[in-house]
Enzyme design. Structure first.
Site, short mmCIF file in Angstrom:
data_model
loop_
_atom_site.label_atom_id
_atom_site.label_comp_id
_atom_site.label_asym_id
_atom_site.label_seq_id
_atom_site.Cartn_x
_atom_site.Cartn_y
_atom_site.Cartn_z
N HIS A 1 1.23 -6.62 48.78
CA HIS A 1 1.88 -6.40 50.08
C HIS A 1 1.26 -7.28 51.17
O HIS A 1 1.94 -7.63 52.13
CB HIS A 1 1.85 -4.93 50.47
CG HIS A 1 0.54 -4.25 50.30
ND1 HIS A 1 0.11 -3.76 49.09
CD2 HIS A 1 -0.44 -3.95 51.19
CE1 HIS A 1 -1.08 -3.19 49.24
NE2 HIS A 1 -1.44 -3.30 50.50
N LEU B 1 10.14 -14.71 36.78
CA LEU B 1 9.85 -14.53 38.19
C LEU B 1 9.01 -13.27 38.40
O LEU B 1 8.95 -12.41 37.55
CB LEU B 1 11.16 -14.43 38.97
CG LEU B 1 12.09 -15.64 38.87
CD1 LEU B 1 13.44 -15.33 39.51
CD2 LEU B 1 11.46 -16.87 39.53
N THR C 1 0.47 -19.57 44.69
CA THR C 1 0.17 -19.58 43.26
C THR C 1 -0.74 -18.45 42.81
O THR C 1 -1.03 -18.32 41.62
CB THR C 1 -0.47 -20.93 42.88
OG1 THR C 1 -1.46 -21.29 43.86
CG2 THR C 1 0.57 -22.02 42.82
N ARG D 1 7.48 -20.65 36.37
CA ARG D 1 7.83 -20.68 34.97
C ARG D 1 8.96 -19.69 34.71
O ARG D 1 9.51 -19.13 35.65
CB ARG D 1 6.58 -20.36 34.13
CG ARG D 1 5.58 -21.51 34.14
CD ARG D 1 4.19 -21.07 33.74
NE ARG D 1 3.60 -20.17 34.72
CZ ARG D 1 2.35 -19.72 34.65
NH1 ARG D 1 1.58 -20.08 33.65
NH2 ARG D 1 1.88 -18.92 35.58
N HIS E 1 6.43 21.72 56.45
CA HIS E 1 5.68 22.66 55.63
C HIS E 1 6.61 23.25 54.56
O HIS E 1 7.75 23.59 54.86
CB HIS E 1 5.14 23.81 56.50
CG HIS E 1 4.47 24.89 55.69
ND1 HIS E 1 3.19 24.75 55.20
CD2 HIS E 1 4.92 26.10 55.27
CE1 HIS E 1 2.86 25.84 54.53
NE2 HIS E 1 3.91 26.69 54.56
#
Length: 465
Positions: free
Chosen positions: A322, A39, A145, A36, A444
């Site tokens: 991911h 994005l 989807t 649609r 460190h």
């Protein structure tokens, strides 16, 4: 009818779909993506990105109100402009979705605006926003989807009082009282947002703990910290029904033999997500789905129908952006004949509360089942940089095989855990030993030294505790 034949059409432009499209274009495939107008899918529009924007804003607000005195900083009166906060959130979303549109243009990916349906194994029908229809021939199809919030019959969404995670990202005012049904990461994160902004938040959870997929020790530690922040948890509790009375919601609950009613301004229902396959036409072309609607795939992400693939939330497993991205890349490379591999054991997950909880690999509960283990722990209260930041809640936990020293899992509860987990993920991906991490240089002062110390602690060699 379109006369162009694509090498690949992807249905869905969330993280899995748009990343798959970009990789396909890089490999020389003529590619289109059906989506649609906007994005980016759930993640960019109504999930990961807007929720993290609000988590960040609400954390800054809380810090200004309560966290600066020890630093010698006085800011006077602090007020909340929720409308402006939401404008910023929307701006963050737009920048990200515009970025995907730019990448599509750069990689010459066609954005077929509308809703997709597989008319045949080699044809995708796109229903445009104006209702017009077009048929697009293609050699391969990837279904990406995604998922949507689960709606339970006893708590139907009305988008005003009984909310899904989508509506909870755009409330026009801070509710005085919010009940969150579900103690998973979405409920805990969004509950944190509104709690920081001033809402009284009560979380009802069917199980006896929050965050069931997380390591039990770490989830309990986070729960105690969230309780100190003001969030109330009620476990072994079922939300039975909700009724809107005036401008309030009356929620009936049950816990064992006890029942009761709790009144709130908003009820946020976060009991999981379901795969989105509505309207795809899968049954008509004989694509198999399981009892919960997920699409089974093989190791190359192929469905039972040749040249139709599926990735991301719609195939089950961890519903993480991911994960979908890696699956999208692998599926496309597989289409081109490349060897592929996705190592789910090295897939991290993060809960973006304050402090954050991140993990990769096995939980302690699961690691014990596989054989003898050894564990190293290191608290951020003993980390120099965490002390300098005045952010010392939490710890790092490293789980290793007792015989081989190979790292089985790493869990981080603390500041910037979402960033620190990257090193842990690399260690798991490359099958590192605890000694490998423990003997590696860590700058460190940094928070990452806590991971080094926890790895050393596996063999009781921690230096700073």
């Amino acid at each position: 009818m379109s006369q162009s034949t694509y090498d690949l059409i992807i249905i869905g432009a969330g993280p899995g779909g748009y990343v798959a499209g970009i990789r396909a274009a890089q490999l020389g495939l003529k590619t289109a993506c059906v989506e649609r107008e906007f994005l980016g899918g759930t993640c960019l529009n109504i999930g990961c990105i807007p929720s993290k924007a609000l988590l960040d804003s609400s954390e800054r607000y809380q810090t200004l109100k309560h966290g600066l005195d020890r630093h010698g900083i006085s800011v006077g009166s602090v007020s909340l402009d929720l409308k402006k906060m939401l404008v910023r959130k929307n701006d963050v979303v737009k920048k990200n979705t515009d970025g995907v549109a730019y990448l599509f243009k750069k990689n010459k990916i066609d954005h077929l605006k509308g809703t997709g349906r597989i008319a045949a194994p080699g044809t995708v029908e796109v229903i445009a926003p104006d209702g017009s229809r077009g048929l697009h021939p293609t050699k391969n199809i990837v279904i990406a989807t995604g998922s949507a919030p689960i709606q339970i019959p006893s708590l139907p969404f009305d988008n005003k009082f009984i909310l899904s995670s989508t509506e909870a990202l755009s409330l026009s005012e801070v509710p005085k009282k919010m009940i969150v049904v579900g103690g998973g990461y979405i409920g805990v994160e969004l509950g944190s947002v509104w709690s920081r902004l001033g809402s009284q938040v009560i979380v009802l959870e069917f199980l006896d703990r929050i965050l069931p997929p997380s390591d039990g020790e770490m989830a309990l530690a986070l729960q105690k910290l969230l309780q100190k922040q003001g969030i109330e948890f009620r476990f072994n509790t079922v939300a039975e029904s909700a009724t809107v009375v005036g401008d309030k919601v009356q929620l009936k609950w049950k816990s064992g033999d006890q029942t009761g009613t709790e009144e709130a301004d908003k009820v946020l229902v976060c009991v999981g997500r379901r795969p989105v396959t509505d309207g795809l036409g899968l049954k008509e072309i004989n694509v198999t789905t399981d009892a919960k609607g997920f699409i089974p795939v093989n190791e190359r992400f192929q469905t039972n129908v040749p040249n139709i693939y599926a990735i991301g939330d719609v195939i089950g497993g961890a519903m993480l952006a991911h994960k979908a991205e890696e699956e999208g890349v692998a599926a496309v490379e597989g289409i081109q004949g490349h060897s592929i591999h996705v190592n789910y054991h090295a897939c991290p997950s993060v809960v973006y509360t304050q402090p954050q909880l991140a993990q990769v690999g096995l939980r302690e509960e699961d690691a014990k089942v596989k054989g003898p283990i050894k564990i190293g722990r290191f608290p951020f209260s003993a980390n120099g940089y965490a002390r300098a930041m005045d952010d010392t809640d939490g710890m790092v936990k490293v789980i290793a095989d007792a015989n081989t020293d190979r790292i089985l899992g790493i869990h981080i509860l603390g500041p910037h855990a979402a960033d620190l987990i990257a090193e842990a993920t690399l260690a798991v991906e490359f099958a590192a030993s605890a000694e490998d991490v423990g003997r590696s240089f860590h700058a460190h002062p940094t928070l990452s030294e806590a991971l080094k110390e926890a790895a050393l602690g596996v063999d009781k060699k921690s230096i700073h505790i």
